[in-house]
Design a protein around this motif. Structure first.
Motif, PDB file in Angstrom:
ATOM      1  N   TYR A  61       0.855  -1.184   0.000  1.00 26.80           N
ATOM      2  CA  TYR A  61       0.000   0.000   0.000  1.00 26.80           C
ATOM      3  C   TYR A  61       0.892   1.236   0.000  1.00 26.80           C
ATOM      4  CZ  TYR A  61      -3.048   3.738   1.387  1.00 26.80           C
ATOM      5  OH  TYR A  61      -3.713   4.941   1.411  1.00 26.80           O
ATOM      6  N   ARG A  62       0.863   2.011  -1.083  1.00 27.14           N
ATOM      7  CA  ARG A  62       1.779   3.139  -1.240  1.00 27.14           C
ATOM      8  C   ARG A  62       1.200   4.461  -0.739  1.00 27.14           C
ATOM      9  NH1 ARG A  62       4.300   5.084  -5.056  1.00 27.14           N
ATOM     10  NH2 ARG A  62       6.420   4.537  -4.533  1.00 27.14           N
ATOM     11  N   GLY A  63      -0.123   4.612  -0.761  1.00 28.72           N
ATOM     12  CA  GLY A  63      -0.723   5.895  -0.417  1.00 28.72           C
ATOM     13  C   GLY A  63      -0.660   6.855  -1.592  1.00 28.72           C
ATOM     14  N   ALA A  64      -1.088   8.092  -1.355  1.00 32.92           N
ATOM     15  CA  ALA A  64      -1.229   9.064  -2.431  1.00 32.92           C
ATOM     16  C   ALA A  64       0.123   9.502  -3.000  1.00 32.92           C
ATOM     17  CB  ALA A  64      -2.003  10.279  -1.941  1.00 32.92           C
ATOM     18  N   HIS A  65       1.163   9.570  -2.157  1.00 34.86           N
ATOM     19  CA  HIS A  65       2.475  10.055  -2.610  1.00 34.86           C
ATOM     20  C   HIS A  65       3.568   9.011  -2.391  1.00 34.86           C
ATOM     21  CE1 HIS A  65       0.005  13.321  -0.921  1.00 34.86           C
ATOM     22  NE2 HIS A  65       0.320  13.971  -2.012  1.00 34.86           N
ATOM     23  N   GLY A  66       3.178   7.733  -2.239  1.00 35.31           N
ATOM     24  CA  GLY A  66       4.176   6.698  -1.970  1.00 35.31           C
ATOM     25  C   GLY A  66       4.790   6.849  -0.597  1.00 35.31           C
ATOM     26  N   MET A  67       4.123   7.580   0.307  1.00 37.02           N
ATOM     27  CA  MET A  67       4.714   7.861   1.611  1.00 37.02           C
ATOM     28  C   MET A  67       3.917   7.255   2.767  1.00 37.02           C
ATOM     29  SD  MET A  67       5.830  11.773   0.832  1.00 37.02           S
ATOM     30  CE  MET A  67       7.058  12.081   2.103  1.00 37.02           C
ATOM     31  N   ALA A  68       2.971   6.368   2.454  1.00 37.48           N
ATOM     32  CA  ALA A  68       2.206   5.734   3.532  1.00 37.48           C
ATOM     33  C   ALA A  68       3.148   4.993   4.468  1.00 37.48           C
ATOM     34  CB  ALA A  68       1.183   4.773   2.938  1.00 37.48           C
ATOM     35  N   ASN A  75      -7.479   7.614  -2.651  1.00 35.66           N
ATOM     36  CA  ASN A  75      -7.479   7.262  -1.228  1.00 35.66           C
ATOM     37  C   ASN A  75      -8.015   8.453  -0.461  1.00 35.66           C
ATOM     38  OD1 ASN A  75      -5.572   5.137  -2.050  1.00 35.66           O
ATOM     39  ND2 ASN A  75      -4.137   6.840  -2.159  1.00 35.66           N
ATOM     40  N   MET A 132       0.152  10.744   8.078  1.00 34.59           N
ATOM     41  CA  MET A 132       1.490  10.146   8.021  1.00 34.59           C
ATOM     42  C   MET A 132       1.398   8.648   7.771  1.00 34.59           C
ATOM     43  SD  MET A 132       3.624  12.621   8.343  1.00 34.59           S
ATOM     44  CE  MET A 132       5.217  11.857   8.655  1.00 34.59           C
ATOM     45  N   ILE A 133       0.367   8.012   8.294  1.00 38.66           N
ATOM     46  CA  ILE A 133       0.276   6.551   8.202  1.00 38.66           C
ATOM     47  C   ILE A 133      -0.476   6.104   6.946  1.00 38.66           C
ATOM     48  CG2 ILE A 133      -0.693   4.504   9.360  1.00 38.66           C
ATOM     49  CD1 ILE A 133       0.264   5.663  12.001  1.00 38.66           C
ATOM     50  N   PHE A 134      -1.572   6.795   6.574  1.00 40.55           N
ATOM     51  CA  PHE A 134      -2.342   6.381   5.391  1.00 40.55           C
ATOM     52  C   PHE A 134      -1.912   7.099   4.117  1.00 40.55           C
ATOM     53  CE2 PHE A 134      -6.044   4.531   7.861  1.00 40.55           C
ATOM     54  CZ  PHE A 134      -5.978   3.301   7.248  1.00 40.55           C
ATOM     55  N   ASP A 135      -1.264   8.256   4.246  1.00 37.27           N
ATOM     56  CA  ASP A 135      -0.911   9.070   3.078  1.00 37.27           C
ATOM     57  C   ASP A 135      -2.102   9.212   2.116  1.00 37.27           C
ATOM     58  OD1 ASP A 135       0.419  10.512   1.116  1.00 37.27           O
ATOM     59  OD2 ASP A 135       1.575   8.810   0.361  1.00 37.27           O
ATOM     60  N   GLN A 188      -5.074  11.105  -0.236  1.00 37.95           N
ATOM     61  CA  GLN A 188      -5.149  12.294  -1.082  1.00 37.95           C
ATOM     62  C   GLN A 188      -5.992  13.368  -0.416  1.00 37.95           C
ATOM     63  OE1 GLN A 188      -6.344  10.212  -4.830  1.00 37.95           O
ATOM     64  NE2 GLN A 188      -4.710  11.457  -5.675  1.00 37.95           N
TER      65      GLN A 188
END
Lengths: 345, 345
Positions: A167-174, B146, B270-273, B275
């Protein structure tokens, strides 16, 4: 119905024959190996990382891949893809490494260069993400629907594997728990904030914390250990060694770091609700006092917070299992997942 | 290839004709409506919740569904499924509500009862999850890959929508930020822990905090407001009213709560990142001093933490947009998502 079953059988047959190469690109060495669909490694290769230029580093990576294929004694047409874990900020969709301090890279089109060179589909990801994939799909997290991987080393970061995918998240920062502020008046972190988890509990933080205490005149076995080993710079391993010899100062540093790490696992569990938390990275050593202190911290939160107790047990917090192969298997897992998505595996 | 395209066209045609019923089951009222694939509502119905027995509550739900279909003036064969949001702990796979304090339910097989009664596929979920789905798919989060939904009301909970689907986690508890401890020596929460976000910043916490301050002899407009309105119990809305009249005590309570809410959004991001972060629930009112204080707290974290600043902007933190229809549209979104997964829509 019969046609469908026949197709599935063929599919499974092709899959078993297919192989990928996994590459763990580090700042000092490159490790590569040939990996099958079960995550088994053959033809392990280790080369020094030539960082004298971007071109040289890429050539060393290509060499490690070719050498691994040779060492595995498999026909090269069975190799269907290559996966690479890179220490830095990676854009997997573009195949570009935006920044790697360890490799001295800025905006390097790794995927395009390697695909031209090797005539094979190549996929890149951040090294922690790749380790999370490896542990989640082939290591201790195998068979779990959701797992969170917490990497403890020079840096701290977490990654979640959800339904078998990163799971990468919106900016690959999850999962950027390492740069989450736990102590707003704490030490300065390299990210610019104060009191991030990484500045409180990563390897360099443990060393810095010990140095501060020594400079304030606190007594410890640490000075003796550094004299014995004739080293000038205090490192995290010295703190571990002192703690193993029951040094009070080292013990206190690891206890405090363990409390912060336990809080990070608590937060990750409350927010991701994973079936398992896997602790990996250089500081994730069985029997280490840091891991012990983290487990003590977790017990505290389980007592303190009934909802957490329902969500995570100590048994669900595990150490990574792939050991030295983690980077290779993880990079291979990336290649397998990406190749399957694009249906050429 | 031609066959596939023909099938797809037929599929799209069927989809536009299909309708579902969304039901928002509350402790005092049941709201239902007929919803199409675009999330548009017709035939809105509102009934009182008969909680005199489980059977009576279920009958009232069934009545609301039949009434909504009648009020929408659509042939009943176009209704393909029913979705329900229920205030409590829900097992959607089994279709059972394990516990609902508001409805007085324990282990009620809602899905089985309604499917027998209505001869339609029924799907149930927790009410906050359903609101998150509605906002994520048809409300302010529409089009985002997301999104995290943070519900502020009598309770506090967050839910993540990942790739158009609700992320439940291993135990359906992902996003339990409301029962995450932010202040270990803080007030006791109904979950048994001390200093949970919910005990610091939910509606009842604001009221309790104000009462404590009044009892300690702090001066405030609150006593006057309660006398004016001839009420004995201080509620969150009185704190909002006092703050709107520039009462210092009320202002301070909302500022502190806003700081905790901002930290929760910081952690979730920070954890889910995600949008987007969508704030919903009864306390998510545009122009409210609580939302203002939360935004001030977020600005603080954006200044303090560079990594967070890269991940989330103030523009990406939005208030829920579906207003009164949120529960109905969210429940319909659940029915549509589940029916599509099972390919009968």
């Amino acid at each position: 119905m019969r046609m469908q079953r026949a197709e599935q059988t063929t599919g499974a047959h092709i899959e078993e024959d297919n192989l990928v190469v996994g590459v763990d690109v580090g700042g000092t060495k490159i490790a590569a190996g040939v990996v099958n669909a079960q995550g088994q490694v053959s033809g392990r290769i280790k080369l020094p990382t030539d960082t004298s230029s971007v071109e040289h580093t890429l050539q060393a990576i290509a060499l490690s891949i070719r050498s691994a294929i040779q060492a595995a004694h498999v026909p090269s047409q069975r190799i269907k893809a290559v996966g690479l874990g890179i220490p830095g900020i990676v854009d997997p969709a573009q195949g570009v490494c935006q920044l790697s301090v360890n490799l001295g890279w800025q905006h390097v089109a790794v995927k395009a260069w390697l695909e031209r060179e090797l005539q094979l589909p190549c996929f890149i990801e951040n090294d922690v993400s790749v380790a999370a994939l490896g542990e989640g799909l082939y290591g201790v997290g195998k068979g779990q629907e959701n797992a969170v991987y917490l990497s403890l080393g020079t840096g701290i970061a977490a990654r979640a594997i959800i339904h078998g995918r990163l799971y990468r998240g919106a900016h690959g920062m999850a999962g950027e728990i390492g740069h989450t502020v736990f102590a707003p008046s704490g030490p300065l972190c390299r990210c610019g904030a104060r009191g991030c988890l990484e500045a409180l509990a990563a390897g360099p933080a443990l060393a810095r914390n010990a140095e501060d205490k020594l400079q304030r005149g606190e007594s410890s076995l640490l000075e003796g250990i550094m004299q014995e080993q004739a080293v000038a710079d205090l490192r995290a391993e010295h703190v571990f060694e002192a703690a193993a010899r029951d040094d009070a100062l080292a013990g206190q540093i690891l206890r405090e770091a363990g409390q912060h790490l336990a809080y990070s696992i608590y937060l990750l569990a409350m927010i991701f609700d994973p079936q398992m938390v896997v602790i990996g990275g250089g500081l994730a050593v069985e029997g280490s006092p840091l891991i012990g202190a983290t487990r003590t911290g977790l017990t505290h939160w389980m007592k303190q917070a009934p909802v957490f107790r329902e969500m995570l047990s100590q048994d669900a917090v595990r150490l990574a299992s792939l050991q030295g192969d983690a980077g290779i298997v993880g990079a291979a897992a990336l290649a397998i997942a990406e190749a399957r998505t694009r249906s050429f595996l």
